[in-house]
Every structure is written in structure tokens, then in C-alpha cells.
Scaffold this motif. Structure first.
Motif, PDB file in Angstrom:
ATOM      1  N   GLN A  72       0.630  -1.174  -0.128  1.00 33.19           N
ATOM      2  CA  GLN A  72       0.016   0.126   0.013  1.00 33.19           C
ATOM      3  C   GLN A  72       0.907   1.404   0.131  1.00 33.19           C
ATOM      4  OE1 GLN A  72      -3.322   0.075  -0.309  1.00 33.19           O
ATOM      5  NE2 GLN A  72      -3.089   2.239  -0.578  1.00 33.19           N
ATOM      6  N   SER A  73       1.843   1.112   0.654  1.00 28.85           N
ATOM      7  CA  SER A  73       2.908   2.576   0.637  1.00 28.85           C
ATOM      8  C   SER A  73       3.314   2.819  -0.719  1.00 28.85           C
ATOM      9  CB  SER A  73       3.905   2.263   1.730  1.00 28.85           C
ATOM     10  OG  SER A  73       4.901   1.338   1.170  1.00 28.85           O
ATOM     11  N   LEU A  74       3.499   1.653  -1.417  1.00 27.11           N
ATOM     12  CA  LEU A  74       3.957   2.007  -2.913  1.00 27.11           C
ATOM     13  C   LEU A  74       3.054   2.551  -3.569  1.00 27.11           C
ATOM     14  CD1 LEU A  74       6.803  -0.880  -2.830  1.00 27.11           C
ATOM     15  CD2 LEU A  74       7.017   1.710  -2.318  1.00 27.11           C
ATOM     16  N   VAL A  75       1.736   1.844  -3.327  1.00 23.00           N
ATOM     17  CA  VAL A  75       0.903   2.139  -4.441  1.00 23.00           C
ATOM     18  C   VAL A  75       0.358   3.823  -4.034  1.00 23.00           C
ATOM     19  CG1 VAL A  75      -1.684   2.201  -4.480  1.00 23.00           C
ATOM     20  CG2 VAL A  75      -0.457   0.097  -4.279  1.00 23.00           C
ATOM     21  N   ASP A  76       0.578   4.193  -2.780  1.00 22.21           N
ATOM     22  CA  ASP A  76       0.382   5.710  -2.392  1.00 22.21           C
ATOM     23  C   ASP A  76       1.544   6.524  -2.836  1.00 22.21           C
ATOM     24  OD1 ASP A  76      -1.775   4.915  -0.674  1.00 22.21           O
ATOM     25  OD2 ASP A  76      -0.815   5.157   0.973  1.00 22.21           O
ATOM     26  N   LYS A  77       2.675   6.009  -2.971  1.00 17.20           N
ATOM     27  CA  LYS A  77       3.623   6.803  -3.703  1.00 17.20           C
ATOM     28  C   LYS A  77       3.360   6.746  -5.259  1.00 17.20           C
ATOM     29  CE  LYS A  77       7.526   6.406  -0.770  1.00 17.20           C
ATOM     30  NZ  LYS A  77       8.832   5.713  -0.610  1.00 17.20           N
ATOM     31  N   GLY A  78       2.699   5.911  -5.670  1.00 16.02           N
ATOM     32  CA  GLY A  78       2.289   5.921  -7.250  1.00 16.02           C
ATOM     33  C   GLY A  78       3.358   5.059  -7.979  1.00 16.02           C
ATOM     34  N   LEU A  79       3.842   3.893  -7.299  1.00 16.11           N
ATOM     35  CA  LEU A  79       4.677   2.988  -7.919  1.00 16.11           C
ATOM     36  C   LEU A  79       4.193   1.782  -8.468  1.00 16.11           C
ATOM     37  CD1 LEU A  79       8.123   3.438  -5.690  1.00 16.11           C
ATOM     38  CD2 LEU A  79       7.584   4.404  -8.125  1.00 16.11           C
ATOM     39  N   LEU A  80       2.981   1.427  -7.719  1.00 15.01           N
ATOM     40  CA  LEU A  80       2.250   0.216  -7.851  1.00 15.01           C
ATOM     41  C   LEU A  80       0.736   0.661  -8.069  1.00 15.01           C
ATOM     42  CD1 LEU A  80       3.707  -2.258  -5.148  1.00 15.01           C
ATOM     43  CD2 LEU A  80       4.427  -2.023  -7.615  1.00 15.01           C
ATOM     44  N   VAL A  81       0.094  -0.462  -9.111  1.00 13.59           N
ATOM     45  CA  VAL A  81      -1.281  -0.515  -8.902  1.00 13.59           C
ATOM     46  C   VAL A  81      -2.006  -1.635  -8.744  1.00 13.59           C
ATOM     47  CG1 VAL A  81      -3.201   0.226 -10.655  1.00 13.59           C
ATOM     48  CG2 VAL A  81      -0.871   1.301 -11.139  1.00 13.59           C
ATOM     49  N   ARG A  82      -3.014  -1.629  -8.027  1.00 12.83           N
ATOM     50  CA  ARG A  82      -3.577  -2.775  -7.696  1.00 12.83           C
ATOM     51  C   ARG A  82      -4.884  -2.932  -8.503  1.00 12.83           C
ATOM     52  NH1 ARG A  82      -2.589  -2.511  -1.257  1.00 12.83           N
ATOM     53  NH2 ARG A  82      -2.496  -4.714  -1.520  1.00 12.83           N
ATOM     54  N   ARG A  83      -5.269  -4.085  -8.888  1.00 13.28           N
ATOM     55  CA  ARG A  83      -6.733  -4.201  -9.584  1.00 13.28           C
ATOM     56  C   ARG A  83      -7.202  -5.556  -9.005  1.00 13.28           C
ATOM     57  NH1 ARG A  83      -6.442  -3.820 -15.652  1.00 13.28           N
ATOM     58  NH2 ARG A  83      -4.414  -4.164 -15.449  1.00 13.28           N
ATOM     59  N   ARG A  84      -8.199  -5.658  -8.361  1.00 14.74           N
ATOM     60  CA  ARG A  84      -8.715  -6.614  -7.819  1.00 14.74           C
ATOM     61  C   ARG A  84      -9.040  -7.930  -8.790  1.00 14.74           C
ATOM     62  NH1 ARG A  84     -14.099  -6.194  -4.204  1.00 14.74           N
ATOM     63  NH2 ARG A  84     -13.192  -3.940  -3.830  1.00 14.74           N
ATOM     64  N   GLY A  85      -8.880  -8.942  -8.694  1.00 14.46           N
ATOM     65  CA  GLY A  85      -9.058 -10.080  -9.560  1.00 14.46           C
ATOM     66  C   GLY A  85      -7.959 -10.169 -10.522  1.00 14.46           C
ATOM     67  N   VAL A  86      -6.865  -9.228 -10.406  1.00 11.12           N
ATOM     68  CA  VAL A  86      -5.887  -9.125 -11.285  1.00 11.12           C
ATOM     69  C   VAL A  86      -4.472  -9.529 -10.657  1.00 11.12           C
ATOM     70  CG1 VAL A  86      -4.583  -8.091 -13.126  1.00 11.12           C
ATOM     71  CG2 VAL A  86      -7.116  -7.866 -13.171  1.00 11.12           C
ATOM     72  N   GLY A  87      -4.227  -8.561  -9.847  1.00  9.08           N
ATOM     73  CA  GLY A  87      -3.184  -8.623  -9.133  1.00  9.08           C
ATOM     74  C   GLY A  87      -2.534  -7.112  -8.969  1.00  9.08           C
TER      75      GLY A  87
END
Lengths: 257, 257
Positions: A72-87
DNA sequence: GTCAAGCATTTGTCCTGACAATCGAACGAC
DNA sequence: GTCGTTCGATTGTCAGGACAAATGCTTGAC
């Protein structure tokens, strides 16, 4: 046919990930740093899947919430994206550095420009109405005024006027000439938190033109900024003028959903 | 002496907080919205304590992690401050709105200025090297170019040049004149995520001076911006020029610890 | 061939429980 | 009175489990 696992390209599988439980550094932070380094370094390429959280947790001997906190901390930084059912995927872009409260001194130093500062004034004076409103102090109460001329390569770059609440910080002229104001504040234990900025432009007047080495009427970049610490207290109000021919603001914005 | 509870001014005690478990809205989000509304509305005054998480969870019939998630989202927005051993306080400042990816159209409209747009060009052309690099597409591939003049109160304000990847969006000239580009993108299901900006100033050339109604040599504010969506794909590259006499950028930065 | 239904996969949300780290204040020794 | 010490309060970190919701693929019906 027996179950055939979906063809997932788990990019973390070959990755060296490990946590040290003896370290005082939080586990989620250890993990997020390793992932960030792998992204920065290119080991995790844009678009690659991260492997699901449960398997990742098992592999590292962590619980899922801990792994989620790291991701989550990396998502907040904009480095990762999460998508439900995908990864979870590494973001696809040139975007790397998160936004920062830019410090002219640090910016110049990072660009290898050897900034130099000359302190023009360093006094305590009563707050004007404008300054009082910006800093949230009574009009007429004591505030520090620091006026500096900053150069790089011997060429003037910017004229900086900063007002600070009195007593916040020891404003030694010598230190002001050898480092940046923000760094001094951080060293004094003040944690900068947010800032309200206004950026504009105007033509140079005669006096400041001479100070900055520009022609009268030359375009100047102006910035006014009020900076707040983590308790929301205003700790600085700056009115800066930059030579447009030598400086532009670069920054990155992250949009909160 | 028997234990005397510390004098805590739990500002949430008299507050009407409740969650609806039948609602599809996540519980932590319901709570964070109510807290945010109370802060915005002034019911929770700056500096007031929030009451400890465990007690708050018990009062609402929630678990502590859920309450923490709600509080954390407001901390991320800069509305609350947590301090271990002390509690969670409403931040103390004038700071209210988090930063946003500013849209000139929305800014003007919010200021009650009735923006008007004239589309000067709306074409598909091969990408120049600069545009190709910014958008991450091959040089020479098709990109949209939209060139607009934006006015308020009949006075020209800014000259906007935007490049977009071809096929991303239907760029109807009529819609471009009646609304903003960002709004069109959002309506098309594109979630803007981050942007890299560069803001500078320069003197007006003869042609753009005429277009904007300024004298030649007048100071202009310039902005270049590349915007990315939530997958990290570049969705827009803009080169904008504003009349410095009529416009300045205002924005707020939040520092990530 | 095309479209809908079903299914496995993955993240999203939420719960309970536990212990550590830090802060502030009261307390006690000097 | 002044300075450490102790202690309660509060947030920080972590574990493990459970179910819901969304996605994308596969399968089946027509």
C-alpha cells in the motif's frame, strides 16, 4: 482436465526478498524498501505482476496485512497499481520520484551547481498585516525577517525574503550562508508537512533588476509560500523572486482519489 | 489515591457518529467522511483530541483496525496528526483542501469567472521528438493536437496547446469549447493520477502577445505538464502560456514523510 | 460463431488478539 | 526546588482468519 494454473508471470519469484526480524526497522518498511529498490533498479519492470499477496506473505514468513501495508505504501507513492481479480502491477511510466517540497538550495546542489548565499538582512521586526495573516500571529508582533541573495556559478539566481515566527529557530547568519533554510529547520527538529504556494510572474523593477543582474522589465518568476509543520502551525512565509532566464519550477503532483 | 483519569478533552464524545452496516459503502470510509465533515464544519476544532482508537471503536461497534484505517486516510490528507502516547489531534491550521491537479477551467469556474474557450486547432499530426518523448509514443506516430485560447470576462487569459495520444478520447470541438479537457477525460473513464510539471516565465513574443492582448515583451507564465493515468500511461502533454498580469498558480503541497 | 453463465483467482474489507514503543505526568530522592 | 524514575495512556506493529467483490478466462447454450 485437472486444474492448470493460470499463466502468471510472477516477477517477484526470482527476486531476492528477505526481512530481518531482529532489526528495529518495521517489517513492512523493510519489504517496501526492497520492492522500491527493485523497481528503481529495473529488476521489477513496468507492467510486471507482483505475485499475489498471500503467496508473497508465505514466502517471506509474514502475515498478509504486513505485506499489504508494504504494498500500500508503494501504491500511495504511485509506484504500484492494484486491481482486484488481477493482481498488483508495477506502474508503467516514467514517473519515479514522488513530489517533494522543493528547496532551492537542495535543488541547486543536486544539480551540481554549488549554490552560494549572501544574507542581505537578518532582523527581527513587527509583523505587517500580510505577514501576520500568513503566519497566523498578531499583527505587529515580533517576526524574523531574512533576506538573501542566492547565486550559482557566481551568477545571481534568486532574491529570497522569508518571514518566520520569532523564537522558532536560531537564525545564525553564518549558517544561513552555508546551508538552506529548510535544512536548518529540519535540523532544529521541525518536520515540514505541507505548504501553500502561489507562483506567478512579473516584470523586473529597477532595483531588483540591478540586484539580480537582469534588465529592467525582464520577466521574473515569483513565488509566495507558507509552510506548515506537522502540527499545522505556520513556520515560514516566503516571497521569492527568480530570474526566469535561469530557473523554472519542476514538481510532480499526485492526485488523491 | 485511586486512579484519576487524565484530563482528556475527547472532542468526539458529543459527536454524532454512526455507521450503517447495511450500506455498501465501506465502514472505514463512512467514518472518515463523517470525521472530515465534522472538521470541515468546525465541529471538531483544530487541536482537539479525537479520543483513543480503542474507545472509539467500541463506541461505534467497529474493530480497531477499521477505525485506524479511517483515521489514517485523514492523516494522509493532512487533516489529522497522530502522536504516540498522546493521541490524534485535528491539525491546527488554515490548511484545508488537499492538493489537486489544477484545471484551469475548473479554477476559473470556481472563481465565478465564466470561462470561455475558442478552439484554434484540433488536428491529428505526427508526433515531434519532444511530444513523442513526453507521451512515450514513437516519434512520428499520430497524436492529437488541440490548441485553444481561453478567456474570462471576454479577456484572453491563456493559450493552451495540448497533445494527446491518438484514439484515447473523442475530441469534439464543440465539447472542447463548452467544457475543460480534464473533465472530458474524466468523463471518458480516465482516472488521472499524477503529473509532472514545469513552471517558468518568459517575455511575450510578437505573435502570442497579439493573441493574448499583451504588449510584446510582457511577462508570461508558462507551464509544461505531462499527465499520467492510474496505470502510469501518459495521457496528455500540455504547453500552456498564461498572462502573468491575470493569472497565478495556487496549489498546496503535502510532504510525504 | 456468439453470447451468457460459471468458476478460479486476487484484492478489498473486517474482525480479534497481542505486544512494543513512545509520550506525558505524577512521584520520589536528593 | 530540581532532577531522574516510574507508570499509565495511546498509538505503532504484527499475526491469523474470514468472507465479499471484482476480474478474466473457460465452458456451455443457442
Amino acid at each position: 482436465m485437472p486444474k492448470q494454473p493460470r499463466e502468471t508471470t510472477d516477477a517477484t519469484a526470482p527476486l531476492q526478498l528477505s526481512v530481518d526480524r531482529a532489526s528495529p526497522v518495521p517489517l513492512y518498511f523493510q519489504l517496501s524498501q526492497q520492492l522500491e529498490a527493485a523497481i528503481e533498479h529495473g529488476t521489477l519492470t513496468p507492467g510486471s505482476l507482483l505475485g499475489n499477496e498471500i503467496e508473497l506473505a508465505g514466502r517471506l514468513g509474514l502475515s498478509r496485512p504486513t505485506v499489504r501495508q508494504a504494498i500500500q505504501s508503494l501504491v500511495d507513492k504511485g509506484l504500484l497499481v492494484r486491481r482486484r481479480g488481477v493482481g498488483t502491477q508495477v506502474v508503467h511510466s516514467q514517473v519515479k520520484r514522488p513530489l517533494e517540497l522543493s528547496s532551492l538550495y537542495d535543488d541547486l546542489e543536486a544539480a551540481g551547481q554549488r549554490p552560494a548565499t549572501r544574507v542581505l538582512r537578518n532582523v527581527v521586526e513587527p509583523a505587517s498585516a500580510e505577514v501576520a495573516a500568513a503566519l497566523g500571529v498578531p499583527e505587529g508582533s515580533d517576526v524574523h525577517l531574512v533576506e538573501r541573495l542566492r547565486s550559482a556559478h557566481g551568477e545571481p539566481m534568486a532574491h529570497l525574503r522569508n518571514h518566520l515566527p520569532a523564537g522558532l529557530l536560531a537564525l545564525d547568519t553564518g549558517r544561513l550562508e552555508s546551508t538552506g533554510l529548510y535544512r536548518m529547520m529540519r535540523n532544529a527538529g521541525i518536520t515540514l508537512h505541507s505548504a501553500r504556494q502561489s507562483v506567478g510572474a512579473r516584470a523586473a523593477g529597477g532595483e531588483e533588476a540591478g540586484l539580480l543582474g537582469e534588465e529592467e522589465g525582464a520577466p521574473l518568476l515569483t513565488m509566495q509560500r507558507t509552510t506548515f509543520d506537522d502540527t499545522g502551525r505556520a513556520v515560514e512565509f516566503g516571497s521569492h523572486v527568480y530570474r526566469a532566464s535561469r530557473y523554472a519550477f519542476e514538481f510532480q503532483l499526485l492526485v488523491r482519489p
